[in-house]
Design a protein around this motif. Structure first.
Motif, PDB file in Angstrom:
ATOM      1  N   PHE A  68      -1.702   5.306  -8.710  1.00  6.82           N
ATOM      2  CA  PHE A  68      -2.972   5.415  -9.433  1.00  6.82           C
ATOM      3  C   PHE A  68      -2.903   6.581 -10.422  1.00  6.82           C
ATOM      4  CE2 PHE A  68      -7.376   7.102  -9.678  1.00  6.82           C
ATOM      5  CZ  PHE A  68      -7.954   6.031 -10.330  1.00  6.82           C
ATOM      6  N   LEU A  79       0.837  -1.216   0.000  1.00  8.45           N
ATOM      7  CA  LEU A  79       0.000   0.000   0.000  1.00  8.45           C
ATOM      8  C   LEU A  79       0.868   1.262   0.000  1.00  8.45           C
ATOM      9  CD1 LEU A  79      -2.841   1.376   0.431  1.00  8.45           C
ATOM     10  CD2 LEU A  79      -2.380   1.201   2.886  1.00  8.45           C
ATOM     11  N   VAL A  97      -8.421  -4.063  -0.417  1.00  8.87           N
ATOM     12  CA  VAL A  97      -8.641  -3.210  -1.607  1.00  8.87           C
ATOM     13  C   VAL A  97      -7.359  -3.093  -2.442  1.00  8.87           C
ATOM     14  CG1 VAL A  97      -9.286  -0.887  -2.402  1.00  8.87           C
ATOM     15  CG2 VAL A  97     -10.467  -1.911  -0.443  1.00  8.87           C
ATOM     16  N   CYS A  98      -6.264  -2.754  -1.777  1.00  9.31           N
ATOM     17  CA  CYS A  98      -4.998  -2.566  -2.499  1.00  9.31           C
ATOM     18  C   CYS A  98      -4.279  -3.924  -2.575  1.00  9.31           C
ATOM     19  CB  CYS A  98      -4.149  -1.513  -1.797  1.00  9.31           C
ATOM     20  SG  CYS A  98      -2.816  -0.907  -2.837  1.00  9.31           S
ATOM     21  N   PRO A 114      -5.679  -4.405  -7.938  1.00 12.45           N
ATOM     22  CA  PRO A 114      -6.209  -3.591  -6.831  1.00 12.45           C
ATOM     23  C   PRO A 114      -7.485  -2.874  -7.267  1.00 12.45           C
ATOM     24  CG  PRO A 114      -4.233  -2.580  -7.769  1.00 12.45           C
ATOM     25  CD  PRO A 114      -4.355  -3.942  -8.380  1.00 12.45           C
ATOM     26  N   ASP A 115      -8.412  -2.736  -6.321  1.00 15.02           N
ATOM     27  CA  ASP A 115      -9.722  -2.161  -6.652  1.00 15.02           C
ATOM     28  C   ASP A 115      -9.677  -0.627  -6.511  1.00 15.02           C
ATOM     29  OD1 ASP A 115     -12.364  -1.757  -7.125  1.00 15.02           O
ATOM     30  OD2 ASP A 115     -13.084  -2.696  -5.274  1.00 15.02           O
ATOM     31  N   CYS A 116      -8.911   0.012  -7.377  1.00 17.58           N
ATOM     32  CA  CYS A 116      -8.711   1.467  -7.277  1.00 17.58           C
ATOM     33  C   CYS A 116     -10.017   2.267  -7.367  1.00 17.58           C
ATOM     34  CB  CYS A 116      -7.711   1.943  -8.325  1.00 17.58           C
ATOM     35  SG  CYS A 116      -6.127   1.121  -8.173  1.00 17.58           S
ATOM     36  N   CYS A 158     -11.309   2.693  -3.980  1.00 23.32           N
ATOM     37  CA  CYS A 158     -10.320   2.990  -2.940  1.00 23.32           C
ATOM     38  C   CYS A 158     -10.498   4.425  -2.421  1.00 23.32           C
ATOM     39  CB  CYS A 158      -8.913   2.820  -3.505  1.00 23.32           C
ATOM     40  SG  CYS A 158      -7.642   3.257  -2.309  1.00 23.32           S
ATOM     41  N   GLN A 170      -0.216   1.084 -10.853  1.00 21.38           N
ATOM     42  CA  GLN A 170      -0.536   0.262  -9.678  1.00 21.38           C
ATOM     43  C   GLN A 170      -0.235  -1.222  -9.884  1.00 21.38           C
ATOM     44  OE1 GLN A 170      -2.512   2.186 -11.400  1.00 21.38           O
ATOM     45  NE2 GLN A 170      -4.639   1.516 -11.471  1.00 21.38           N
ATOM     46  N   ARG A 226      -7.555   7.014  -3.572  1.00 20.19           N
ATOM     47  CA  ARG A 226      -7.081   7.159  -4.958  1.00 20.19           C
ATOM     48  C   ARG A 226      -6.684   8.603  -5.289  1.00 20.19           C
ATOM     49  NH1 ARG A 226     -12.314   6.347  -4.882  1.00 20.19           N
ATOM     50  NH2 ARG A 226     -13.679   7.807  -5.974  1.00 20.19           N
ATOM     51  N   ARG A 269       2.694   1.936  -3.278  1.00 22.46           N
ATOM     52  CA  ARG A 269       1.819   2.483  -4.329  1.00 22.46           C
ATOM     53  C   ARG A 269       1.426   3.928  -4.025  1.00 22.46           C
ATOM     54  NH1 ARG A 269      -1.794  -3.013  -4.967  1.00 22.46           N
ATOM     55  NH2 ARG A 269      -0.452  -4.033  -6.502  1.00 22.46           N
ATOM     56  N   LEU A 270       1.077   4.184  -2.754  1.00 19.36           N
ATOM     57  CA  LEU A 270       0.702   5.571  -2.413  1.00 19.36           C
ATOM     58  C   LEU A 270       1.835   6.531  -2.756  1.00 19.36           C
ATOM     59  CD1 LEU A 270      -1.036   5.080   1.061  1.00 19.36           C
ATOM     60  CD2 LEU A 270      -2.133   5.846  -1.052  1.00 19.36           C
TER      61      LEU A 270
HETATM   62 FE1  SF4 Z   1      -3.907   0.919  -3.971  1.00 20.17          FE
HETATM   63 FE2  SF4 Z   1      -5.298   1.729  -6.091  1.00 20.17          FE
HETATM   64 FE3  SF4 Z   1      -5.844   2.676  -3.678  1.00 20.17          FE
HETATM   65 FE4  SF4 Z   1      -3.611   3.372  -4.914  1.00 20.17          FE
HETATM   66  S1  SF4 Z   1      -5.682   3.835  -5.576  1.00 20.17           S
HETATM   67  S2  SF4 Z   1      -3.818   2.788  -2.782  1.00 20.17           S
HETATM   68  S3  SF4 Z   1      -3.084   1.482  -5.973  1.00 20.17           S
HETATM   69  S4  SF4 Z   1      -6.072   0.538  -4.373  1.00 20.17           S
END
Ligand code: SF4
Length: 390
Positions: A229, A162, A209-210, A215-217, A220, A234, A223, A165-166
């Motif tokens: 994202f 997580l 989620v992530c 991942p279910d952006c 989220c 991702q 996002r 990606r963030l």
């Molecule tokens: Fe993860 Fe997507 Fe949320 Fe970014 S937007 S934290 S990649 S689920």
């Protein structure tokens, strides 16, 4: 300047969101968790004992697999004092099937230490918690924050993904640079109020989620502050771990029978599955002529001859291999193992050697002992056969 005012000049530190984005991140995540957080047996408590056991079980193991183990373990050992007073075999028996048995041995050692030195209480501080056997930086942060609401950061498998990606971090998150950045972020993101609950929310978002794949952006809550994202990366972040090369191995396990008992040995400290009970087990090296692919009938004389020396050396006895009982396939770390389970009749020698790590055991007593998964499969097969009279 870092969000909390400290000077950090590394280029990677610029990835850490500014104060406004951090505020949005905290607010959105807290709201999401209030609506979507799962009720798990170890969440509705501030009891450090329950939190500690759950966190150790969850290392390398899924939530679904852990729940029944957690419930059974807590029923058997409801307090740290009961756990400390238990025999190691009892603890391993409750852990049987979860794997990574050093976790169970460390839990037992730690319980004994806590009872002997601290009247069964836990330190509140993450640094002090890390002095205990089997408690690393993540577990210490989880106990300190979930149980005592200390402002202790956490980075484990779900939050590692997580955070990477963030922050849009495409370096190796397990490298020292990656770890420094992620722990730095884990510290900076924690709010002053309810840091334990916030840490749980981060882990929950990472695990539900992530997710590692797809991942279910769209659903989220983070996002709008997520760099991966924004850059549509991702699926590439975090950088995957190099896959270990799988090595095939052939092993043999021998159920040596004497009257109505079988020889069992407790695996030594330096062996895989230390402390668990098992039938004598051997790796069949590459020097075995290529006849291990033969039928069961043809394998028996070959393995009888090849295993006489190793059996004598390991257990002090001689036995005659009489049959192949079954074959089991399993994996341990990077090894894919074909285990040939044999039956043998005892001929001579004394396996007891003055200690209790080798014993003749009746099948009806197998259930009291902690076995490896494959050892248990063979044990149950022998019991079933015994009960059916074949
Ligand atoms: Fe993860 Fe997507 Fe949320 Fe970014 S937007 S934290 S990649 S689920």
């Amino acid at each position: 300047m870092s969000p909390d005012g400290e000077c950090d000049e590394s280029p990677e530190s610029e990835r850490i969101p500014d104060r406004n984005r951090m505020t949005r991140l905290r607010r959105n995540l807290s709201r999401w968790y209030a609506a979507h957080g799962r009720e798990l047996p170890w969440r509705a408590t501030h009891d450090p004992y329950r939190i500690w056991i759950s966190e150790i079980m969850l290392q390398q193991t899924t939530v679904a697999a852990v729940i029944p183990y957690f419930e059974r373990f807590l029923e058997q050992f409801p307090t740290v004092e009961v756990l400390a007073a238990a025999d190691e075999n009892e603890v391993l028996r409750m852990w049987e099937g979860l794997g990574y048995y050093s976790r169970a041995r460390n839990i037992h050692r730690t319980a004994r230490q806590l009872v002997a030195e601290r009247k069964g209480t836990f330190p509140h501080d993450a640094v002090e918690l890390q002095q205990l056997p089997g408690i690393g930086r993540y577990t210490a942060g989880a106990i300190a924050s979930f149980a005592f609401d200390e402002r202790a950061p956490i980075v484990e498998a779900n939050t590692l993904r997580l955070y990477s990606r963030l922050l849009g971090y495409d370096g190796d998150p397990r490298s020292s640079e990656g770890q420094k950045l992620l722990w730095r972020f884990a510290e900076a993101v924690l709010p002053k109020a309810n840091p334990g609950r916030f840490n749980q929310a981060l882990m929950e978002l990472g695990s539900t989620v992530c997710t590692p794949a797809a991942p279910d952006c769209p659903s989220c809550p983070l996002r709008t502050v997520c760099r991966a994202f924004a850059e549509n990366r991702q699926e590439e972040i975090p950088r995957p771990k190099p896959r270990p090369k799988i090595t095939p191995v052939v092993e043999a396990s021998i159920a040596v029978r004497r009257g109505d008992t079988y020889l069992l040995r407790q695996r030594r400290a330096e062996e895989r599955w230390a402390g668990l009970w098992d039938f004598p087990r051997f790796e069949l090296g590459e020097d075995q002529p290529g006849h291990l692919d033969r039928s069961d009938e043809a394998l028996v004389p070959v393995l009888h001859q090849n295993l006489q020396g190793p059996l004598k050396e390991l257990t002090g006895i001689a036995a005659e291999v009489t049959a192949v009982v079954t074959e089991l396939r399993h994996s341990v770390t990077r090894y894919r193992i074909r285990l040939i389970c044999l039956e043998a009749e005892y001929r001579s020698g004394d396996p007891t050697n003055g200690d209790e790590t080798q014993q003749w055991c009746r099948p009806e007593d197998f259930e009291e002992l902690a076995f490896s998964v494959t050892g248990r499969k063979l044990a149950r097969l022998l019991v079933r056969r015994e009960n059916s009279g074949s």
